[in-house]
Motif scaffolding. Structure first.
Motif, mmCIF file in Angstrom:
data_model
loop_
_atom_site.group_PDB
_atom_site.id
_atom_site.type_symbol
_atom_site.label_atom_id
_atom_site.label_comp_id
_atom_site.label_asym_id
_atom_site.label_seq_id
_atom_site.Cartn_x
_atom_site.Cartn_y
_atom_site.Cartn_z
ATOM 1 N N HIS A 245 0.795 -1.223 0.122
ATOM 2 C CA HIS A 245 -0.096 0.172 0.004
ATOM 3 C C HIS A 245 0.963 1.431 -0.067
ATOM 4 O O HIS A 245 0.395 2.237 -0.366
ATOM 5 C CB HIS A 245 -0.903 -0.103 1.353
ATOM 6 C CG HIS A 245 -2.469 -0.934 0.922
ATOM 7 N ND1 HIS A 245 -2.238 -2.057 0.650
ATOM 8 C CD2 HIS A 245 -3.447 -0.179 0.746
ATOM 9 C CE1 HIS A 245 -3.540 -2.370 0.573
ATOM 10 N NE2 HIS A 245 -4.215 -1.236 0.739
ATOM 11 N N MET A 246 2.248 1.232 0.339
ATOM 12 C CA MET A 246 3.066 2.417 0.495
ATOM 13 C C MET A 246 3.632 2.479 -0.900
ATOM 14 O O MET A 246 4.264 3.496 -1.068
ATOM 15 C CB MET A 246 4.024 2.042 1.568
ATOM 16 C CG MET A 246 3.444 2.219 3.016
ATOM 17 S SD MET A 246 4.832 2.042 4.259
ATOM 18 C CE MET A 246 5.814 3.314 4.183
ATOM 19 N N GLY A 247 3.597 1.515 -1.562
ATOM 20 C CA GLY A 247 4.467 1.402 -2.811
ATOM 21 C C GLY A 247 5.846 1.325 -2.424
ATOM 22 O O GLY A 247 6.781 1.650 -3.501
ATOM 23 N N ASP A 248 6.237 0.664 -1.484
ATOM 24 C CA ASP A 248 7.481 0.269 -1.142
ATOM 25 C C ASP A 248 7.834 -1.146 -1.618
ATOM 26 O O ASP A 248 7.761 -2.193 -0.930
ATOM 27 C CB ASP A 248 7.941 0.362 0.566
ATOM 28 C CG ASP A 248 9.193 0.146 1.024
ATOM 29 O OD1 ASP A 248 10.022 -0.185 0.113
ATOM 30 O OD2 ASP A 248 9.798 0.542 2.048
ATOM 31 N N TRP A 249 8.126 -1.135 -2.734
ATOM 32 C CA TRP A 249 8.501 -2.607 -3.284
ATOM 33 C C TRP A 249 9.231 -3.408 -2.986
ATOM 34 O O TRP A 249 9.319 -4.425 -3.139
ATOM 35 C CB TRP A 249 8.329 -2.500 -4.857
ATOM 36 C CG TRP A 249 6.890 -1.736 -5.378
ATOM 37 C CD1 TRP A 249 6.796 -0.746 -6.063
ATOM 38 C CD2 TRP A 249 5.573 -2.289 -5.220
ATOM 39 N NE1 TRP A 249 5.380 -0.368 -5.801
ATOM 40 C CE2 TRP A 249 4.530 -1.383 -5.857
ATOM 41 C CE3 TRP A 249 5.055 -3.684 -4.688
ATOM 42 C CZ2 TRP A 249 3.137 -1.756 -5.657
ATOM 43 C CZ3 TRP A 249 3.519 -3.825 -4.710
ATOM 44 C CH2 TRP A 249 2.851 -2.705 -5.074
ATOM 45 N N ALA A 250 10.545 -2.854 -2.593
ATOM 46 C CA ALA A 250 11.731 -3.596 -2.324
ATOM 47 C C ALA A 250 11.464 -4.295 -0.813
ATOM 48 O O ALA A 250 11.799 -5.694 -0.665
ATOM 49 C CB ALA A 250 12.910 -2.617 -2.168
ATOM 50 N N ASN A 251 10.612 -3.524 -0.019
ATOM 51 C CA ASN A 251 10.611 -4.052 1.260
ATOM 52 C C ASN A 251 9.440 -5.105 1.287
ATOM 53 O O ASN A 251 9.126 -6.151 1.756
ATOM 54 C CB ASN A 251 10.118 -3.099 2.159
ATOM 55 C CG ASN A 251 11.280 -2.509 3.005
ATOM 56 O OD1 ASN A 251 12.310 -3.308 3.299
ATOM 57 N ND2 ASN A 251 11.411 -1.192 3.072
ATOM 58 N N ALA A 252 8.341 -4.865 0.166
ATOM 59 C CA ALA A 252 7.258 -5.775 -0.189
ATOM 60 C C ALA A 252 7.927 -7.056 -0.478
ATOM 61 O O ALA A 252 7.402 -8.091 -0.175
ATOM 62 C CB ALA A 252 6.417 -5.044 -1.056
ATOM 63 N N LYS A 253 8.814 -6.977 -1.512
ATOM 64 C CA LYS A 253 9.250 -8.036 -2.053
ATOM 65 C C LYS A 253 10.106 -8.933 -0.647
ATOM 66 O O LYS A 253 10.045 -10.188 -0.945
ATOM 67 C CB LYS A 253 10.301 -7.825 -3.123
ATOM 68 C CG LYS A 253 11.188 -9.049 -3.786
ATOM 69 C CD LYS A 253 12.476 -8.621 -4.622
ATOM 70 C CE LYS A 253 13.480 -8.300 -3.590
ATOM 71 N NZ LYS A 253 14.856 -8.192 -4.393
ATOM 72 N N ASN A 254 10.922 -8.255 0.045
ATOM 73 C CA ASN A 254 11.601 -8.913 0.985
ATOM 74 C C ASN A 254 10.762 -9.706 2.073
ATOM 75 O O ASN A 254 10.913 -10.672 2.352
ATOM 76 C CB ASN A 254 12.623 -8.137 1.730
ATOM 77 C CG ASN A 254 13.614 -7.429 1.033
ATOM 78 O OD1 ASN A 254 14.074 -8.194 -0.032
ATOM 79 N ND2 ASN A 254 14.278 -6.355 1.175
ATOM 80 N N ALA A 255 9.520 -9.060 2.383
ATOM 81 C CA ALA A 255 8.654 -9.690 3.305
ATOM 82 C C ALA A 255 8.026 -10.792 2.851
ATOM 83 O O ALA A 255 7.839 -11.936 3.137
ATOM 84 C CB ALA A 255 7.633 -8.683 3.715
ATOM 85 N N ALA A 256 7.671 -10.743 1.276
ATOM 86 C CA ALA A 256 6.778 -12.129 0.773
ATOM 87 C C ALA A 256 7.676 -13.042 0.416
ATOM 88 O O ALA A 256 7.528 -14.040 0.709
ATOM 89 C CB ALA A 256 6.331 -11.228 -0.527
ATOM 90 N N LEU A 257 9.091 -12.570 0.183
ATOM 91 C CA LEU A 257 10.166 -13.831 0.182
ATOM 92 C C LEU A 257 10.227 -14.433 1.095
ATOM 93 O O LEU A 257 10.445 -15.734 1.053
ATOM 94 C CB LEU A 257 11.462 -13.172 -0.736
ATOM 95 C CG LEU A 257 11.376 -13.146 -2.139
ATOM 96 C CD1 LEU A 257 12.711 -12.504 -2.488
ATOM 97 C CD2 LEU A 257 11.303 -14.557 -2.939
ATOM 98 N N ASP A 258 10.284 -13.714 2.516
ATOM 99 C CA ASP A 258 10.294 -14.314 3.474
ATOM 100 C C ASP A 258 9.387 -15.502 4.009
ATOM 101 O O ASP A 258 9.809 -16.654 4.365
ATOM 102 C CB ASP A 258 10.040 -13.405 4.724
ATOM 103 C CG ASP A 258 10.838 -13.892 6.103
ATOM 104 O OD1 ASP A 258 11.457 -14.894 6.226
ATOM 105 O OD2 ASP A 258 9.997 -13.644 6.968
#
Length: 494
Positions: A245-258
């Motif tokens: 929702h923030m558009g912070d795609w690097a952190n979104a990727k890292n959290a989802a990959l976890d």
């Protein structure tokens, strides 16, 4: 069981934070402890007390005008794939017509229920109980996770999208008890930061993944860490959603990959999808469901469930919300999700009524509401890779979901901006009736046509074009809250 001395009556933050404590300057009747409850200072003194308080926190999420139903309803009825049947029970008409006002009951009830949950989470977090074992650490983790999740959902319901203006007014952040507090609205950026801080704290404290067991040494009782509890990788899933929702795609990727790399979750197979929605037993097998708000025969909201709203009599209760024909037809004949609908006729309703049967009645009046599913995490990961200019991985995770749901589908092979459109299409199908579609338009600041009624040929005959500036895309701050709290500002236009 020990009860907690918590007020459940007021719709006002001022009153919510003003009932718990008694003033005392000398010994009197007011100094006596209630025989059937605990005052704040005595409520949580042991591992068993903490467990009871956390269980009560989960129970507060179940309210109909909270995660139990209304959140999910808003996310679909206020989007482009659904409308309210002309033969409806009178529920959620403001969502369908986009004509909510400052006295809207759903907006008021959600505000009240959310701050009740936050207050209960604060009671746990601020209890002062020392973390002396993994069980206590896990229980504190869950309290932080719930508080972070609720702040995120509060902010997106009562404030504009993060991408529009992070410095705009969000919601009040309240982290401790103050009976005289009349908090102002924190910025959207600060509320999101609080949600992330809570979820990161929750992740650092989490000790158990789904499918494990906690044993309480003080009582000898055990607790299966199932899908009704917010376990370690469900927290990563929530973080991925906030970053999305923030558009912070690097952190979104890292959290989802976890989740993908460490959580051990799998998608439910296509042959099991229809039955996946049946039953009310929390999961421990890490198949699909990562976190859900659960009900059972002893703890439910009676007929205030999603199933009763969607499924008509004689099986359900209302059958109020219908899917559009176009959305139903967007599912191929081999897409198993097509089986989650029942095209039928209804007296007084023009055209075919595309009933939503995703939530079956069993036949008792309770069902479990999914909050984080593995399919959602994969689709967030796909969108993150798209926005990070990695189309190969974007298509990889998109097709993991799409091809699982339609065994004969060869997969998406799009390029460029069409990849994002395919991701949104797949999210629309996969997450339908779980409250997601509206939020995709909201966070991406897109306009869309909201259907409101159809004719005998299933053509939409009444609709509204919703834009990022349409008034009702966010709730009004409840009128009672504005009246009692001079420091809180109403949303523009209300």
């Amino acid at each position: 069981m020990k009860k907690y001395f918590i007020n459940h009556q007021s719709h006002k933050l001022g009153l919510l934070f003003g009932i718990l404590l008694f003033a005392s300057c000398q010994k009197s009747f007011l100094d006596l402890k209630p025989y059937n409850a605990s005052v704040l200072s005595d409520a949580i003194k042991s591992e068993a007390d903490l467990n009871a308080a956390v269980n009560g926190l989960y129970a507060s999420l179940r309210a109909t005008d909270f995660y139990g139903r209304t959140f999910a309803v808003k996310g679909d009825l206020m989007a482009d794939h659904a409308f309210l049947s002309s033969q409806n029970s009178g529920r959620y008409t403001g969502f369908n017509l986009y004509n909510m006002v400052v006295t809207d009951g759903y907006a008021s009830n959600i505000w009240f229920n959310a701050y009740q949950a936050i207050k209960n989470a604060n009671l746990i977090i601020n209890s002062g109980l020392a973390i002396t074992n993994d069980n206590i650490s896990q229980l504190f983790s869950e309290a932080y996770a719930i508080r972070g999740m609720v702040y995120f959902d509060l902010c997106r319901n009562y404030a504009l999208p993060y991408a529009k203006d992070p410095n705009g007014p969000g919601v009040p952040i309240v982290l401790s008890f103050d009976q005289n507090a009349k908090p102002a609205r924190s910025s959207i950026k600060d509320v999101y930061a609080q949600a992330i801080a809570d979820l990161n704290k929750a992740y650092s404290l989490a000790k158990f993944n789904q499918g494990t067991t906690m044993t309480f040494q003080s009582t000898g009782q055990s607790r299966s860490v199932n899908s009704s509890f917010c376990s370690k990788y469900a927290i990563s899933g929530l973080l991925a959603k906030v970053y999305q929702h923030m558009g912070d795609w690097a952190n979104a990727k890292n959290a989802a990959l976890d989740v993908v790399n460490n959580g051990g979750f799998t998608l439910v197979p296509s042959t099991g999808l229809v039955n996946y929605w049946k039953g009310t037993t929390p999961r421990t097998d890490r198949v699909e469901t990562m976190f859900e708000v659960t009900s059972d025969a002893n703890n439910s909201v009676a007929d205030g469930t999603l199933a009763n709203l969607y499924v008509p009599k004689p099986i359900g209760s209302y059958g109020d919300i219908l899917a559009t024909q176009d959305f139903y037809n967007s599912h191929s004949l081999t897409d198993v999700r097509r089986q989650l609908y029942n095209p039928s006729t209804r007296s007084g309703q023009l055209g075919i009524a595309y009933y939503i049967t995703k939530y079956p009645i069993d036949p008792i009046n309770y069902d479990d509401v999914k909050i984080v599913r593995y399919a959602e995490v994969l689709l967030i990961l796909s969108e993150a890779y798209y926005n990070l200019n990695d189309p190969i991985n974007a298509l990889k995770y998109l097709n993991m979901v799409a091809m699982q749901r339609d065994p004969v589908f060869a997969g998406y092979n799009s390029t460029g901006p069409q990849i994002l459109e395919d991701i949104l299409t797949e999210r629309g199908k996969e997450l339908a009736w779980e409250g997601y579609r509206f939020w995709d338009f909201y966070r991406l600041q897109r306009s869309f046509v909201k259907p409101q009624a159809q004719d005998a040929s299933n053509a939409i005959i009444q609709s509204i074009t919703v834009t990022p500036t349409t008034l009702n895309i966010i709730f009004p701050i409840p009128k009672d809250e504005v009246l009692v709290n001079p420091n809180i500002a109403q949303n523009n236009g209300y």
